[in-house]
Design a protein around this motif. Structure first.
Motif, PDB file in Angstrom:
ATOM      1  N   ALA A  98       0.844  -1.208   0.000  1.00 33.25           N
ATOM      2  CA  ALA A  98       0.000   0.000   0.000  1.00 33.25           C
ATOM      3  C   ALA A  98       0.872   1.248   0.000  1.00 33.25           C
ATOM      4  CB  ALA A  98      -0.930  -0.003   1.207  1.00 33.25           C
ATOM      5  N   THR A  99       1.916   1.243   0.802  1.00 32.54           N
ATOM      6  CA  THR A  99       2.823   2.392   0.861  1.00 32.54           C
ATOM      7  C   THR A  99       3.477   2.628  -0.489  1.00 32.54           C
ATOM      8  OG1 THR A  99       3.223   2.032   3.217  1.00 32.54           O
ATOM      9  CG2 THR A  99       4.863   3.328   2.013  1.00 32.54           C
ATOM     10  N   LEU A 100       3.903   1.559  -1.139  1.00 32.34           N
ATOM     11  CA  LEU A 100       4.524   1.703  -2.456  1.00 32.34           C
ATOM     12  C   LEU A 100       3.521   2.174  -3.511  1.00 32.34           C
ATOM     13  CD1 LEU A 100       6.913  -1.376  -2.540  1.00 32.34           C
ATOM     14  CD2 LEU A 100       7.506   1.035  -2.214  1.00 32.34           C
ATOM     15  N   LEU A 101       2.303   1.701  -3.439  1.00 34.19           N
ATOM     16  CA  LEU A 101       1.278   2.156  -4.378  1.00 34.19           C
ATOM     17  C   LEU A 101       0.977   3.644  -4.190  1.00 34.19           C
ATOM     18  CD1 LEU A 101      -1.114  -0.923  -4.231  1.00 34.19           C
ATOM     19  CD2 LEU A 101       0.297  -0.220  -6.182  1.00 34.19           C
ATOM     20  N   ILE A 102       0.912   4.065  -2.926  1.00 30.49           N
ATOM     21  CA  ILE A 102       0.697   5.490  -2.628  1.00 30.49           C
ATOM     22  C   ILE A 102       1.881   6.302  -3.154  1.00 30.49           C
ATOM     23  CG2 ILE A 102       0.506   7.207  -0.778  1.00 30.49           C
ATOM     24  CD1 ILE A 102      -0.961   4.927   0.839  1.00 30.49           C
ATOM     25  N   ALA A 103       3.099   5.844  -2.855  1.00 31.47           N
ATOM     26  CA  ALA A 103       4.300   6.561  -3.307  1.00 31.47           C
ATOM     27  C   ALA A 103       4.358   6.628  -4.828  1.00 31.47           C
ATOM     28  CB  ALA A 103       5.556   5.874  -2.754  1.00 31.47           C
ATOM     29  N   ASP A 104       3.975   5.550  -5.492  1.00 31.83           N
ATOM     30  CA  ASP A 104       3.992   5.526  -6.952  1.00 31.83           C
ATOM     31  C   ASP A 104       3.034   6.571  -7.530  1.00 31.83           C
ATOM     32  OD1 ASP A 104       4.879   4.323  -9.476  1.00 31.83           O
ATOM     33  OD2 ASP A 104       2.811   3.598  -9.622  1.00 31.83           O
ATOM     34  N   MET A 105       1.851   6.686  -6.940  1.00 28.02           N
ATOM     35  CA  MET A 105       0.910   7.681  -7.438  1.00 28.02           C
ATOM     36  C   MET A 105       1.404   9.093  -7.133  1.00 28.02           C
ATOM     37  SD  MET A 105      -3.199   8.015  -7.234  1.00 28.02           S
ATOM     38  CE  MET A 105      -3.407   6.661  -8.384  1.00 28.02           C
ATOM     39  N   LEU A 106       1.997   9.281  -5.957  1.00 35.51           N
ATOM     40  CA  LEU A 106       2.492  10.611  -5.583  1.00 35.51           C
ATOM     41  C   LEU A 106       3.613  11.074  -6.500  1.00 35.51           C
ATOM     42  CD1 LEU A 106       2.473  10.442  -1.688  1.00 35.51           C
ATOM     43  CD2 LEU A 106       0.882  11.687  -3.182  1.00 35.51           C
ATOM     44  N   LYS A 107       4.451  10.153  -6.943  1.00 39.18           N
ATOM     45  CA  LYS A 107       5.560  10.567  -7.813  1.00 39.18           C
ATOM     46  C   LYS A 107       5.059  11.010  -9.183  1.00 39.18           C
ATOM     47  CE  LYS A 107       7.028   6.343 -10.067  1.00 39.18           C
ATOM     48  NZ  LYS A 107       8.046   5.371 -10.289  1.00 39.18           N
ATOM     49  N   GLU A 108       3.866  10.560  -9.555  1.00 39.04           N
ATOM     50  CA  GLU A 108       3.273  10.945 -10.839  1.00 39.04           C
ATOM     51  C   GLU A 108       2.617  12.326 -10.778  1.00 39.04           C
ATOM     52  OE1 GLU A 108       3.634   9.102 -13.626  1.00 39.04           O
ATOM     53  OE2 GLU A 108       4.804   7.705 -12.416  1.00 39.04           O
ATOM     54  N   GLU A 109       2.355  12.796  -9.565  1.00 34.57           N
ATOM     55  CA  GLU A 109       1.662  14.077  -9.375  1.00 34.57           C
ATOM     56  C   GLU A 109       2.670  15.134  -8.930  1.00 34.57           C
ATOM     57  OE1 GLU A 109      -1.578  14.358 -10.026  1.00 34.57           O
ATOM     58  OE2 GLU A 109      -1.851  12.216 -10.373  1.00 34.57           O
ATOM     59  N   ASP A 110       2.618  16.300  -9.561  1.00 37.73           N
ATOM     60  CA  ASP A 110       3.586  17.350  -9.257  1.00 37.73           C
ATOM     61  C   ASP A 110       3.205  18.223  -8.075  1.00 37.73           C
ATOM     62  OD1 ASP A 110       5.149  16.594 -11.420  1.00 37.73           O
ATOM     63  OD2 ASP A 110       4.113  17.956 -12.791  1.00 37.73           O
ATOM     64  N   ASP A 111       1.946  18.408  -7.845  1.00 35.93           N
ATOM     65  CA  ASP A 111       1.517  19.439  -6.907  1.00 35.93           C
ATOM     66  C   ASP A 111       0.765  18.899  -5.694  1.00 35.93           C
ATOM     67  OD1 ASP A 111      -0.620  18.632  -8.431  1.00 35.93           O
ATOM     68  OD2 ASP A 111      -1.463  20.632  -8.662  1.00 35.93           O
ATOM     69  N   ILE A 112       1.123  17.726  -5.228  1.00 31.97           N
ATOM     70  CA  ILE A 112       0.478  17.159  -4.044  1.00 31.97           C
ATOM     71  C   ILE A 112       1.216  17.636  -2.796  1.00 31.97           C
ATOM     72  CG2 ILE A 112      -0.063  15.042  -2.781  1.00 31.97           C
ATOM     73  CD1 ILE A 112      -1.747  15.322  -5.274  1.00 31.97           C
ATOM     74  N   GLU A 113       0.454  18.124  -1.856  1.00 32.81           N
ATOM     75  CA  GLU A 113       0.997  18.544  -0.565  1.00 32.81           C
ATOM     76  C   GLU A 113       0.796  17.408   0.430  1.00 32.81           C
ATOM     77  OE1 GLU A 113      -0.244  21.571   3.024  1.00 32.81           O
ATOM     78  OE2 GLU A 113      -0.735  22.154   0.975  1.00 32.81           O
ATOM     79  N   ILE A 114       1.813  17.149   1.223  1.00 31.71           N
ATOM     80  CA  ILE A 114       1.723  16.156   2.293  1.00 31.71           C
ATOM     81  C   ILE A 114       1.523  16.932   3.588  1.00 31.71           C
ATOM     82  CG2 ILE A 114       2.862  14.261   3.505  1.00 31.71           C
ATOM     83  CD1 ILE A 114       2.300  13.671   0.543  1.00 31.71           C
ATOM     84  N   ASP A 115       0.369  16.721   4.221  1.00 33.26           N
ATOM     85  CA  ASP A 115       0.026  17.416   5.459  1.00 33.26           C
ATOM     86  C   ASP A 115       0.337  16.500   6.633  1.00 33.26           C
ATOM     87  OD1 ASP A 115      -1.066  18.703   7.641  1.00 33.26           O
ATOM     88  OD2 ASP A 115      -3.034  19.017   6.722  1.00 33.26           O
ATOM     89  N   LEU A 116       1.422  16.793   7.329  1.00 35.33           N
ATOM     90  CA  LEU A 116       1.843  15.953   8.459  1.00 35.33           C
ATOM     91  C   LEU A 116       1.137  16.335   9.760  1.00 35.33           C
ATOM     92  CD1 LEU A 116       5.670  15.857   7.664  1.00 35.33           C
ATOM     93  CD2 LEU A 116       3.926  14.145   7.126  1.00 35.33           C
ATOM     94  N   GLY A 117       0.235  17.271   9.683  1.00 35.18           N
ATOM     95  CA  GLY A 117      -0.550  17.636  10.849  1.00 35.18           C
ATOM     96  C   GLY A 117       0.208  18.454  11.861  1.00 35.18           C
ATOM     97  N   GLU A 118       1.277  19.090  11.436  1.00 32.58           N
ATOM     98  CA  GLU A 118       2.110  19.871  12.361  1.00 32.58           C
ATOM     99  C   GLU A 118       1.570  21.276  12.517  1.00 32.58           C
ATOM    100  OE1 GLU A 118       6.235  17.615  11.397  1.00 32.58           O
ATOM    101  OE2 GLU A 118       5.842  19.443  10.319  1.00 32.58           O
TER     102      GLU A 118
END
Length: 138
Positions: free
Chosen positions: A118-138
């Motif tokens: 699942a982590t690799l599938l998520i990472a694979d999709m994220l690498k295809e997208e240029d403008d995704i923000e990762i919200d770490l909740g900080e």
């Protein structure tokens, strides 16, 4: 799709609850998912809205139970498509939050997809997208 439209709708509604909103971006992705999964767009849109009302009322334990029950009803050959659809819906607003990542992992586990996969599938999709923000909740 062999998988019942209501099953897929409930899993998609779980992602929407984790994301915290169901706006125009999410609605557009719901229609794209319907097309990709060969569901009638109007029927799927309605099914997701009905499922969202159901899922929003569930506490965490009941939500986890619902995810497991629904995932068990997904046709084996459609597991990857359903997970990919949930992933695409989680990224509709171009932000991936911790709660969405947790929900994606819960859905993956319920579908029989390992956490590393699942982590690799998520990472694979994220690498295809240029403008995704990762919200770490900080």
């Amino acid at each position: 799709m062999k998988t019942d439209i209501k099953v897929t709708a409930r899993l998609m509604a779980s992602i929407l609850v984790a994301g915290g909103e169901y706006g125009e971006q999410e609605q557009a992705i719901v229609l794209e998912v319907a097309e990709a999964l060969q569901y009638n767009e109007d029927d799927f849109f309605s099914a997701v809205e009905a499922a969202l009302d159901e899922v929003e009322e569930l506490d965490e334990d009941k939500l986890n139970t619902t995810i497991k029950e629904q995932a068990a009803l997904v046709a084996d050959e459609e597991i990857g498509l359903v997970f990919e659809s949930a992933l695409e819906l989680s990224l509709a607003d171009r932000v991936l939050t911790i709660s969405e990542a947790e929900m994606l992992h819960a859905i993956a586990e319920a579908l029989g997809i390992s956490a590393p996969m699942a982590t690799l599938l998520i990472a694979d999709m994220l690498k295809e997208e240029d403008d995704i923000e990762i919200d770490l909740g900080e």
